[in-house]
Design an enzyme around this catalytic site. Structure first.
Site, short mmCIF file in Angstrom:
data_model
loop_
_atom_site.label_atom_id
_atom_site.label_comp_id
_atom_site.label_asym_id
_atom_site.label_seq_id
_atom_site.Cartn_x
_atom_site.Cartn_y
_atom_site.Cartn_z
N ASN A 45 36.89 48.65 35.50
CA ASN A 45 36.66 47.27 35.08
C ASN A 45 35.25 47.10 34.51
O ASN A 45 34.28 47.28 35.22
CB ASN A 45 36.83 46.35 36.30
CG ASN A 45 36.66 44.89 35.94
OD1 ASN A 45 36.34 44.56 34.79
ND2 ASN A 45 36.86 44.02 36.90
N HIS A 54 38.21 41.83 42.44
CA HIS A 54 37.95 41.83 43.88
C HIS A 54 39.10 41.16 44.62
O HIS A 54 39.16 41.19 45.83
CB HIS A 54 36.64 41.08 44.16
CG HIS A 54 36.59 39.70 43.63
ND1 HIS A 54 36.29 39.42 42.31
CD2 HIS A 54 36.81 38.51 44.22
CE1 HIS A 54 36.34 38.11 42.13
NE2 HIS A 54 36.66 37.53 43.26
#
Length: 126
Positions: A45, A54
């Site tokens: 990412n 997350h």
DNA sequence: AAAATGACTGGTA
DNA sequence: TTACCAGCCATTT
């Protein structure tokens, strides 16, 4: 478009305060068995906080990893209202499932029932 | 082209 | 319950 990009696109759909899993994500991109690859894609990412990677956790409720450090991941999740206790998250309540009907090529099939099934949070608490 | 890698998973011990 | 292990797959050596 590569696998990696599709994964990142999907992750952006996970709402604040909810989480999904690597496995679920794999299914959402049409490759139910590619969770390993999904994890790899997330690790790549390019924009950690902007793209909410997350919010992707383990199927067993564990937090999973994070390129900026697991501690950072937990902090972000809590800031969004996700309860993280003993390194675990209650998927029974916070699991976000992708709406398969609106994406990918036609090979979807029923794969799984509703919200029951995963979960692995310890009942014994106190 | 072939082998190794990893933010994983589910089953068994 | 935790620990270990084989299986999985796009990417990277």
């Amino acid at each position: 478009m590569g696998f990696k990009l599709r994964v990142l696109e999907l992750v952006r759909l996970v709402p604040r305060g909810k989480v999904t899993t690597y496995k679920e994500l794999a299914r959402a991109v049409g490759k139910p068995l590619a969770w390993r690859a999904v994890a790899r894609a997330l690790a790549q990412n390019p924009h950690p906080v902007e793209i909410p990677c997350h919010r992707v956790v383990r199927s067993d409720g564990g937090v999973g990893g994070y390129s900026l450090g697991v501690g950072r991941k937990i902090r972000l999740l809590r800031a969004e209202g996700v309860v993280v206790e003993r390194g675990r998250i209650d998927l029974g309540k916070l699991f976000f499932r992708f709406d398969v009907s609106s994406s990918v090529s036609g090979d979807n099939r029923s794969s799984r029932g509703p919200a029951s099934g995963r979960r692995r949070l310890s009942p014994a608490l106190s």
